[in-house]
Design an enzyme around this catalytic site. Structure first.
Site, PDB file in Angstrom:
ATOM      1  N   ASP A  36       0.809  -1.220   0.000  1.00  0.00           N
ATOM      2  CA  ASP A  36       0.000   0.000   0.000  1.00  0.00           C
ATOM      3  C   ASP A  36       0.841   1.269   0.000  1.00  0.00           C
ATOM      4  OD1 ASP A  36      -1.883  -1.943   0.196  1.00  0.00           O
ATOM      5  OD2 ASP A  36      -2.973  -1.098   1.883  1.00  0.00           O
ATOM      6  N   ASP A 281     -14.055  34.335 -35.731  1.00  0.00           N
ATOM      7  CA  ASP A 281     -13.234  33.144 -35.915  1.00  0.00           C
ATOM      8  C   ASP A 281     -13.851  31.935 -35.211  1.00  0.00           C
ATOM      9  OD1 ASP A 281     -10.585  31.971 -36.815  1.00  0.00           O
ATOM     10  OD2 ASP A 281     -10.603  31.467 -34.678  1.00  0.00           O
ATOM     11  N   GLY A 416     -10.846  27.260 -37.693  1.00  0.00           N
ATOM     12  CA  GLY A 416     -11.853  27.660 -38.676  1.00  0.00           C
ATOM     13  C   GLY A 416     -11.356  27.679 -40.102  1.00  0.00           C
ATOM     14  N   LEU A 417     -10.325  28.487 -40.377  1.00  0.00           N
ATOM     15  CA  LEU A 417      -9.875  28.609 -41.761  1.00  0.00           C
ATOM     16  C   LEU A 417      -9.233  27.325 -42.232  1.00  0.00           C
ATOM     17  CD1 LEU A 417      -8.553  32.220 -42.206  1.00  0.00           C
ATOM     18  CD2 LEU A 417     -10.530  31.118 -43.272  1.00  0.00           C
TER      19      LEU A 417
END
Lengths: 534, 436
Positions: A36, A281, A416-417
């Site tokens: 443990d 954007d 995005g672009l």
């Protein structure tokens, strides 16, 4: 017996360690075998702590079992007290010691150690880590809070609060506390104590001096806060300030409890997320399909931010901690999805494959799943990984937290672009699928990792094909086996950018099935496109 | 099964204690808090080594969490190990543990038809509730006979420390090894899991030496399990395989006494011991060994400057401590201050132990707080320790080396000698480079 490969949560005594390690002047005596002790590395390696957790393990062995393990516990208690000189000692058992029933609480009490002792009963065979942390913190507060300490009269002083819940190994707790403190400063509210993170037993004793409690992480702080509400009449907050909207509601709630004007904190000039999200954007973010999974608090908060503040579509929502399943069920209703309450990562993997999301917001477990399925992912919740402890300030809460969410969730997506360019020039060799998105490097393998296929291939398939369940990653990815696609349509499908192709295939096939079309040709493909046009 | 694993060695089993042995201070025996993994951890490398084996731990959520944390990353969707987590209803007697286990195993084997060997691995909780996994393995083995070999061993932390898990696993394979024919040619048994690349290097060397009949334990696949018998000579590749060696000896095999194959000298002596046991001509053996030995020496030269004269302490971890301390002392001129080991098997590490400097403090077992006090007092240049202790010691200004890398990376043999030295030189070099 439950078959488990990877787990979202450790055993409850690890939760107790997270509380003990977060505090000062506390020592945890854990009746446990040597194995443990691995738990120490969670703190020293993952969180990079520069000291060992304040835990002594009795490390009993097989040869001790027939004899006196209780004696071993006593010796360890005495040694730990004299070496570490704690102000408070926590005592308890791990799973194995629970079975040998030595009663650490009784032994410690009989020993009359010169410091307060808080006994912990953490049932290892029915409970888990978060519950263990919450229970431990509650027991500490119950044992140490001085009932004589109450708020001073409000005249001629500022409002005083406690911040409850932050702990060791928490997901960005360190940074969230700083953000929340900043909000309180602006509102003219003073902090009585932050606990467990950084609190001493003396701080806990004076917990009653605060006017109310701010609960940042209900998984850890809620039990204690509810008890304080009952016994000390301290109100507690319910809003979790993750996201801009929730932060504003949190500020309003806190200001109302403190009887101060919320306005100064609401006008935060550093809150850029709303404008970032509204700028043109970000238009391409609209309706991105997102799958959310984590601890209940973070999952519910993330779903709201995804839906309301980024304009995503929530296509899956779930949590691994059943204790807070109700919150997730309520939230799932808002988004019209089936809540997924499970701690079986294979079930989560199947659900993600079936939902075919464009972004996964999850834990490190979902990060691996998403990687295998070739889907972008951002981490929003524990269980934690060394990467979840960045060197820089990186909160989830408050307005700066919302800025961080925008960045970390949006950056894994195709921009995005770039998305347009990929569509326009999909035949271009440099924009080919194999090149992957320009900013993703190794994170988006163009060929999903082989193992994901093994998973889907070896998953039991329902006898009767079910429209929802029959979608394995293999099919979503379009390997073309058993396909009713014509060669022409299949070729056309390949011209669609890879990150939407899975969705296109899934939609087209559902559409074809709905319409009872035997084969999918070019007509079907474009009919489906028109049908699902959004 | 392995109840005596922790009992102190009754008497030194050392065949011929050297004079230096007599001069050395007595071994420091510690019996306080241990800070070492349990035997379950071995599954992390054993399941990579045996590619058609599945390891099913019968244990608690803690066992599952340990495996996940020790494995570090979760790269495999469905790795070939899992935990059957004992739940409250199993303990309360509401569910019959054996029936539950059968159910779990049946489901598992149905889902993973490629599995040819299944190890039921005992844990602390399963040992304490006395769940008889031997009986379960027998029952399930009969049920799935011809398809899957089902064995059991204990990796529990109350009986095994870290690498002793591998020992227990390999020992469980010994009874199912086929018996070699009475007139079979002499066979070399290479015992201990090594990375495939290292194993292949050694197999090439044995072939060049002219040792034709070579078996490897563990084999990479279930059907590759070698035979054993009076014709077998066992060459241990790892020092922590005491129980396995005993089990093999009980089946007639004889162990070849040798130091362990680390560095140019260790590997040379190890290969020569094998050559000698097989009556290989010494000149021939030298000519086979020489190129690798020279390469290893050249590789070590790069690190000598950084390491020579540096003081090093080993905290108990994998039982590799004594052979590694020997390598760093005799081949790189380092000074071992304390060599701690969870269990000192004097017989197996005798050839390495003999070569340690008299000044080296040998400790067995652990009392972690007292041990750290000694480290702070000694202030060695490098401390080899577990992951839980490394950053705290670094924060105190002590350079450390994670011991776990020693079981996860290829370090045996000639071609890895330079890499092994590099593992230890890197923390020191990094410390010199950093200016923050």
């Amino acid at each position: 017996m439950q078959l488990s490969v990877w787990t979202y949560e450790g055993p409850p005594h690890v939760g107790a360690m997270r509380v003990a390690t977060a505090m000062r002047g506390v020592h945890y005596l854990l009746h446990a075998p040597q194995g443990d002790t691995y738990a120490d590395l969670l703190f020293t390696m993952i969180e990079r702590r520069d000291a060992r957790p304040p835990v002594t393990y009795t490390t009993f062995q097989a040869r001790d079992l027939g004899k006196d393990t209780a004696d071993l516990f006593q010796r360890a208690a005495r040694d730990a007290y004299s070496r570490f000189d704690p102000q408070v000692m926590l005592v308890g058992s791990s799973c194995t010691a629970e079975l040998i029933q030595d009663d650490p609480a009784g032994i410690a009490e009989a020993m009359r150690l010169p410091c307060p002792v808080v006994p912990l009963e953490l049932p290892s065979y029915s409970r888990k880590e978060n519950w263990g942390a919450g229970e431990t913190f509650y027991q500490i507060v119950r044992h140490l809070a001085d009932r004589g300490v109450r708020p001073a009269p409000r005249e001629a002083r500022r409002p005083l609060v406690n911040i409850l819940g932050p702990a060791a190994l928490g997901f960005r707790h360190r940074d969230d506390v700083r953000e929340v403190r900043g909000i309180l400063d602006t509102l003219g509210i003073e902090v009585n104590c932050v606990a467990p993170l950084g609190a001493s037993p003396a701080d806990i004793a004076r917990i009653g001096a605060a006017d109310f409690n701010i609960v940042l992480y209900p998984e850890i702080g809620d039990s204690a806060a509810r008890w304080l509400e009952r016994e000390f009449k301290q109100p507690r907050t319910k809003n979790i300030p993750i996201g801009v909207g929730a932060t504003r509601e949190f500020i309003a709630e806190v200001a109302a409890l403190a009887e101060v004007d919320p306005e100064p904190a609401l006008e935060d000039g550093e809150s850029r997320m709303p404008w970032w999200s509204r700028s043109v954007d970000s238009t391409y973010l609209t309706g991105k399909r997102v799958f959310v999974f984590g601890d209940a608090t973070h999952a519910v908060a993330a779903a709201r931010v995804a839906h309301e503040e980024l304009g995503f579509e929530v296509v899956g929502l779930g949590c691994y901690n059943r204790e807070f399943a109700r919150e997730v069920r309520d939230a799932a209703k808002l988004y019209g999805v089936e809540p997924l309450i499970t701690d079986d990562h294979l079930e989560v993997e199947d659900a993600i494959a079936a939902a075919a999301p464009e972004l996964v917001l999850g834990t490190q477990m979902e990060r691996h799943i998403a990687k295998r399925q070739g889907v972008p992912c951002a981490v929003i919740s524990a269980p934690v990984h060394v990467q979840d402890f960045p060197a820089r300030h990186s909160p989830q809460m408050g307005f700066e937290g919302a800025n961080v969410l925008f960045d970390t969730w949006v950056h894994p997506l195709v921009m995005g672009l770039e998305e347009h360019l990929l569509t326009m020039f999909r035949e271009d060799f440099e924009f080919s699928d194999d090149a992957g998105a320009s900013h993703l490097h190794a994170h988006a393998p163009s060929q999903p990792i082989r193992h994901a296929e093994l998973v889907s291939a070896s998953s039991p398939q329902p006898d009767t094909p079910n429209q929802e369940e029959d979608w394995t990653p293999k099919q979503v990815r379009g390997d073309g086996e058993n396909s009713i696609w014509t060669a022409e349509a299949e070729a056309e499908l390949k011209k669609i950018p890879f990150f939407v192709r899975g969705k296109a295939r899934r939609n087209t096939e559902s559409f074809a099935a709905e319409q009872g079309r035997a084969a999918i040709d070019l007509e079907t493909l474009y009919d489906a496109k028109a049908h699902y046009a959004r | 099964m392995k109840a005596d694993a922790f009992s102190l060695p009754a008497e030194s089993g050392c065949s011929a204690p050297s004079e230096r042995e007599v001069l050395r201070a007595p071994v420091l025996r510690e019996r306080g808090q241990r800070e070492v993994f349990c035997g379950l951890t071995g599954i992390v490398w054993l399941h990579r080594k045996m590619q058609d084996a599945f390891f099913l731990v019968v244990g608690s959520r803690t066992c599952a969490h340990l495996l996940q944390s020790a494995a570090g990353v979760m790269i495999f969707a469905e790795p070939r190990f899992a935990t059957a987590i004992i739940e409250e209803r199993d303990l309360a007697g509401m569910a019959d543990c054996h029936e539950e286990l059968d159910r779990v195993v049946d489901r598992l084997l149905a889902r993973r038809p490629e599995i040819k060997q299944l190890f039921l691995v005992g844990s602390c909780p399963s040992e304490v509730i006395k769940l008889d996994l031997g009986k379960a393995a027998e029952r399930l083995g009969a049920k799935h006979a011809g398809q899957v070999r089902i064995l059991n061993y204990s990796g529990s932390g109350i009986e095994t420390t870290f690498t002793e898990g591998e020992d227990a696993c390999l020992a469980s394979l010994v009874p199912v090894m086929p018996a070699s024919a009475p007139d079979a040619a002499p066979q070399l048994l290479l015992v201990g899991s090594l990375p495939d690349i290292v194993e292949d290097q050694f197999l090439r060397l044995f072939a060049q030496l002219g040792i034709e009949n070579v078996g490897v334990l563990p084999a990479r696949t279930a059907d590759g399990l070698p035979a054993v018998g009076l014709n077998s000579r066992v060459l241990l590749a790892q020092p922590f395989l005491g129980e396995t060696a005993q089990a093999l000896e009980a089946r007639g095999a004889q162990r070849i006494d040798a130091p362990f194959p680390f560095g140019a000298e260790g590997t040379t002596a190890w290969l020569k011991a094998a050559a000698q046991a097989f009556g290989i001509d010494e000149m021939h053996a030298n000519s086979v060994i020489a190129p690798g030995r020279e390469r290893a020496k050249r590789a070590l030269e790069h690190h000598r400057e950084k390491l020579a004269g540096k003081r090093i302490s080993f905290l108990p971890d994998s039982q590799l401590e004594v052979p590694l301390a020997r390598f760093f002392a005799t081949e790189l001129g380092m000074e071992p201050v304390e060599v701690g080991t969870p269990y000192l098997n004097r017989k197996l590490v005798a050839r390495d132990l003999d070569q340690l400097p008299e000044s080296t403090r040998i400790s067995e077992g652990q009392d972690v707080d007292r041990q750290l006090d000694r480290v702070r007092a000694d202030r060695p240049d490098l401390t080899v320790c577990g992951l839980g202790l490394a950053n705290p010691l670094e924060a105190e200004g002590l350079s450390t080396k994670w011991a776990i890398e020693l079981v996860f990376s290829p370090i045996h043999g000639f071609e890895q000698a330079g890499d092994l030295a590099e593992l230890f030189a890197r923390p020191l070099r990094r410390r010199d480079v950093l200016q923050v």
